[in-house]
Scaffold this motif. Structure first.
Motif, PDB file in Angstrom:
ATOM      1  N   ALA A  92      40.074  36.690  39.377  1.00  0.00           N
ATOM      2  CA  ALA A  92      40.956  36.434  40.608  1.00  0.00           C
ATOM      3  C   ALA A  92      40.175  37.265  41.677  1.00  0.00           C
ATOM      4  CB  ALA A  92      42.332  36.827  40.473  1.00  0.00           C
ATOM      5  N   VAL A  93      40.408  36.946  43.036  1.00  0.00           N
ATOM      6  CA  VAL A  93      40.211  37.749  44.097  1.00  0.00           C
ATOM      7  C   VAL A  93      41.124  38.735  44.290  1.00  0.00           C
ATOM      8  CG1 VAL A  93      39.490  37.792  46.386  1.00  0.00           C
ATOM      9  CG2 VAL A  93      38.762  35.876  45.189  1.00  0.00           C
ATOM     10  N   TYR A  94      40.753  40.063  44.456  1.00  0.00           N
ATOM     11  CA  TYR A  94      41.688  41.016  44.552  1.00  0.00           C
ATOM     12  C   TYR A  94      41.740  41.477  45.811  1.00  0.00           C
ATOM     13  CZ  TYR A  94      42.356  41.365  39.510  1.00  0.00           C
ATOM     14  OH  TYR A  94      42.782  40.972  38.194  1.00  0.00           O
ATOM     15  N   TYR A  95      42.722  41.980  46.350  1.00  0.00           N
ATOM     16  CA  TYR A  95      42.967  42.284  47.697  1.00  0.00           C
ATOM     17  C   TYR A  95      43.635  43.756  47.691  1.00  0.00           C
ATOM     18  CZ  TYR A  95      42.087  37.270  48.899  1.00  0.00           C
ATOM     19  OH  TYR A  95      41.561  36.163  49.117  1.00  0.00           O
ATOM     20  N   CYS A  96      43.383  44.516  48.468  1.00  0.00           N
ATOM     21  CA  CYS A  96      44.331  45.736  48.936  1.00  0.00           C
ATOM     22  C   CYS A  96      45.091  45.597  50.054  1.00  0.00           C
ATOM     23  CB  CYS A  96      43.405  47.157  48.955  1.00  0.00           C
ATOM     24  SG  CYS A  96      42.217  47.106  50.381  1.00  0.00           S
ATOM     25  N   ALA A  97      45.966  46.208  50.402  1.00  0.00           N
ATOM     26  CA  ALA A  97      47.017  46.039  51.429  1.00  0.00           C
ATOM     27  C   ALA A  97      47.742  47.228  51.854  1.00  0.00           C
ATOM     28  CB  ALA A  97      47.966  45.033  51.274  1.00  0.00           C
ATOM     29  N   ALA A  98      47.867  47.453  53.067  1.00  0.00           N
ATOM     30  CA  ALA A  98      48.403  48.484  53.675  1.00  0.00           C
ATOM     31  C   ALA A  98      49.926  48.559  54.430  1.00  0.00           C
ATOM     32  CB  ALA A  98      47.631  49.253  54.683  1.00  0.00           C
ATOM     33  N   HIS A  99      50.745  49.146  54.066  1.00  0.00           N
ATOM     34  CA  HIS A  99      52.092  49.121  54.752  1.00  0.00           C
ATOM     35  C   HIS A  99      52.270  50.594  55.450  1.00  0.00           C
ATOM     36  CE1 HIS A  99      56.375  48.241  55.318  1.00  0.00           C
ATOM     37  NE2 HIS A  99      56.625  49.580  54.586  1.00  0.00           N
ATOM     38  N   SER A 100      52.389  50.506  56.782  1.00  0.00           N
ATOM     39  CA  SER A 100      52.750  51.814  57.664  1.00  0.00           C
ATOM     40  C   SER A 100      53.884  52.224  57.313  1.00  0.00           C
ATOM     41  CB  SER A 100      52.300  51.488  58.948  1.00  0.00           C
ATOM     42  OG  SER A 100      52.767  52.582  59.744  1.00  0.00           O
ATOM     43  N   THR A 101      54.198  53.216  57.068  1.00  0.00           N
ATOM     44  CA  THR A 101      55.538  53.663  56.792  1.00  0.00           C
ATOM     45  C   THR A 101      55.759  55.382  56.876  1.00  0.00           C
ATOM     46  OG1 THR A 101      57.622  53.857  55.113  1.00  0.00           O
ATOM     47  CG2 THR A 101      55.297  53.931  54.202  1.00  0.00           C
ATOM     48  N   GLU A 111      54.939  40.234  51.727  1.00  0.00           N
ATOM     49  CA  GLU A 111      55.261  39.961  53.257  1.00  0.00           C
ATOM     50  C   GLU A 111      55.285  41.134  53.890  1.00  0.00           C
ATOM     51  OE1 GLU A 111      56.911  38.631  50.773  1.00  0.00           O
ATOM     52  OE2 GLU A 111      59.169  39.221  51.190  1.00  0.00           O
ATOM     53  N   LYS A 112      55.725  42.240  53.257  1.00  0.00           N
ATOM     54  CA  LYS A 112      55.920  43.456  54.027  1.00  0.00           C
ATOM     55  C   LYS A 112      54.447  44.219  54.250  1.00  0.00           C
ATOM     56  CE  LYS A 112      60.469  44.511  52.210  1.00  0.00           C
ATOM     57  NZ  LYS A 112      61.037  44.374  53.481  1.00  0.00           N
ATOM     58  N   TYR A 113      53.406  44.036  53.839  1.00  0.00           N
ATOM     59  CA  TYR A 113      52.019  44.453  54.037  1.00  0.00           C
ATOM     60  C   TYR A 113      51.495  43.943  55.445  1.00  0.00           C
ATOM     61  CZ  TYR A 113      51.783  46.894  49.812  1.00  0.00           C
ATOM     62  OH  TYR A 113      52.169  47.807  48.553  1.00  0.00           O
ATOM     63  N   SER A 114      51.045  44.813  56.406  1.00  0.00           N
ATOM     64  CA  SER A 114      50.773  44.214  57.612  1.00  0.00           C
ATOM     65  C   SER A 114      49.094  44.172  57.587  1.00  0.00           C
ATOM     66  CB  SER A 114      51.087  45.206  58.656  1.00  0.00           C
ATOM     67  OG  SER A 114      52.407  45.214  58.669  1.00  0.00           O
ATOM     68  N   TYR A 115      48.584  44.782  56.901  1.00  0.00           N
ATOM     69  CA  TYR A 115      46.922  44.990  56.643  1.00  0.00           C
ATOM     70  C   TYR A 115      46.423  44.607  55.503  1.00  0.00           C
ATOM     71  CZ  TYR A 115      48.421  47.781  60.905  1.00  0.00           C
ATOM     72  OH  TYR A 115      48.627  48.099  62.068  1.00  0.00           O
ATOM     73  N   TRP A 116      45.417  43.840  55.548  1.00  0.00           N
ATOM     74  CA  TRP A 116      44.850  43.219  54.270  1.00  0.00           C
ATOM     75  C   TRP A 116      43.248  43.250  54.287  1.00  0.00           C
ATOM     76  CZ3 TRP A 116      47.448  41.423  50.286  1.00  0.00           C
ATOM     77  CH2 TRP A 116      48.902  41.202  50.383  1.00  0.00           C
ATOM     78  N   GLY A 117      42.713  43.700  53.389  1.00  0.00           N
ATOM     79  CA  GLY A 117      41.161  43.465  53.176  1.00  0.00           C
ATOM     80  C   GLY A 117      40.794  41.931  53.054  1.00  0.00           C
ATOM     81  N   GLN A 118      39.231  41.831  52.917  1.00  0.00           N
ATOM     82  CA  GLN A 118      38.799  40.615  52.808  1.00  0.00           C
ATOM     83  C   GLN A 118      38.815  39.779  51.213  1.00  0.00           C
ATOM     84  OE1 GLN A 118      37.013  43.254  52.782  1.00  0.00           O
ATOM     85  NE2 GLN A 118      35.676  42.967  51.213  1.00  0.00           N
ATOM     86  N   GLY A 119      38.935  41.101  50.312  1.00  0.00           N
ATOM     87  CA  GLY A 119      39.106  40.721  48.984  1.00  0.00           C
ATOM     88  C   GLY A 119      37.904  40.957  48.160  1.00  0.00           C
ATOM     89  N   THR A 120      37.809  41.137  46.879  1.00  0.00           N
ATOM     90  CA  THR A 120      36.634  41.167  46.131  1.00  0.00           C
ATOM     91  C   THR A 120      36.855  40.575  44.895  1.00  0.00           C
ATOM     92  OG1 THR A 120      35.094  42.927  44.979  1.00  0.00           O
ATOM     93  CG2 THR A 120      37.294  43.287  45.065  1.00  0.00           C
ATOM     94  N   GLN A 121      35.806  39.521  44.421  1.00  0.00           N
ATOM     95  CA  GLN A 121      36.235  38.620  43.332  1.00  0.00           C
ATOM     96  C   GLN A 121      35.693  39.260  41.933  1.00  0.00           C
ATOM     97  OE1 GLN A 121      36.541  35.294  42.989  1.00  0.00           O
ATOM     98  NE2 GLN A 121      36.671  35.653  41.018  1.00  0.00           N
ATOM     99  N   VAL A 122      36.783  39.167  41.298  1.00  0.00           N
ATOM    100  CA  VAL A 122      36.750  39.812  39.610  1.00  0.00           C
ATOM    101  C   VAL A 122      36.526  38.749  38.520  1.00  0.00           C
ATOM    102  CG1 VAL A 122      37.855  41.066  37.889  1.00  0.00           C
ATOM    103  CG2 VAL A 122      37.739  42.061  40.268  1.00  0.00           C
ATOM    104  N   THR A 123      35.583  38.551  37.994  1.00  0.00           N
ATOM    105  CA  THR A 123      35.461  37.463  37.034  1.00  0.00           C
ATOM    106  C   THR A 123      35.320  37.849  35.658  1.00  0.00           C
ATOM    107  OG1 THR A 123      34.241  36.157  38.845  1.00  0.00           O
ATOM    108  CG2 THR A 123      34.235  35.448  36.150  1.00  0.00           C
ATOM    109  N   VAL A 124      36.258  37.564  34.623  1.00  0.00           N
ATOM    110  CA  VAL A 124      36.003  38.243  33.361  1.00  0.00           C
ATOM    111  C   VAL A 124      35.816  37.222  32.466  1.00  0.00           C
ATOM    112  CG1 VAL A 124      37.412  39.193  31.592  1.00  0.00           C
ATOM    113  CG2 VAL A 124      38.006  39.773  33.888  1.00  0.00           C
ATOM    114  N   SER A 125      34.631  36.996  31.662  1.00  0.00           N
ATOM    115  CA  SER A 125      34.238  36.053  30.939  1.00  0.00           C
ATOM    116  C   SER A 125      34.905  36.358  29.366  1.00  0.00           C
ATOM    117  CB  SER A 125      32.675  35.943  31.044  1.00  0.00           C
ATOM    118  OG  SER A 125      32.251  37.116  30.099  1.00  0.00           O
ATOM    119  N   SER A 126      35.153  35.190  28.797  1.00  0.00           N
ATOM    120  CA  SER A 126      35.521  35.469  27.202  1.00  0.00           C
ATOM    121  C   SER A 126      34.465  35.363  26.115  1.00  0.00           C
ATOM    122  CB  SER A 126      36.494  34.006  26.993  1.00  0.00           C
ATOM    123  OG  SER A 126      35.677  32.899  27.178  1.00  0.00           O
TER     124      SER A 126
END
Length: 126
Positions: A92-101, A111-126
């Motif tokens: 999947a593409v993995y995203y981190c997110a931040a919630h100010s509190t 939906e509670k996260y206001s800030y998101w990164g652009q994502g990084t691809q993780v591919t797992v081969s079988s």
């Protein structure tokens, strides 16, 4: 404002490991609860793991419990996701997110996260 940049994704064989990093800009990183989410092709973005402002508490989706570990280093403005025993279904593409509190809370709702990164691809081969 918080800007997030993920790194550490890549291609790995099933059973392997990766560590994702998410670097945050700004002086308010420690005022944010943080989370990791992922999105596979054709699927909705889903919660993976979350951590409180201090790093004192963590929470995981059932499908990663015992395999993934979320952590943070507030001195480095960085949150991490260590992924072990990777499976093809973790691809999947993995995203981190931040919630100010002002509170030491776990946030799992996308939906509670206001800030998101652009994502990084993780591919797992079988």
């Amino acid at each position: 404002q918080v800007q997030l940049v993920e790194s550490g994704g890549g291609l790995v064989q099933a059973g392997g490991s990766l560590r994702l990093s998410c670097a945050a800009s700004g002086r308010t990183f420690s005022s944010n609860a943080m989370g990791w989410f992922r999105q596979a092709p054709g699927k909705e973005r889903e919660f993976v793991a979350a951590i409180t402002r201090s790093g004192g508490s963590t929470y995981y989706a059932d499908f990663v419990k015992g395999r993934f570990t979320i952590s943070r280093d507030n001195a480095k403005n960085t949150v991490y996701l260590k992924m072990n025993s990777l499976k093809p279904e973790d691809t999947a593409v993995y995203y981190c997110a931040a919630h100010s509190t002002a509170y030491y809370i776990i946030v799992t709702q996308l939906e509670k996260y206001s800030y998101w990164g652009q994502g990084t691809q993780v591919t797992v081969s079988s």
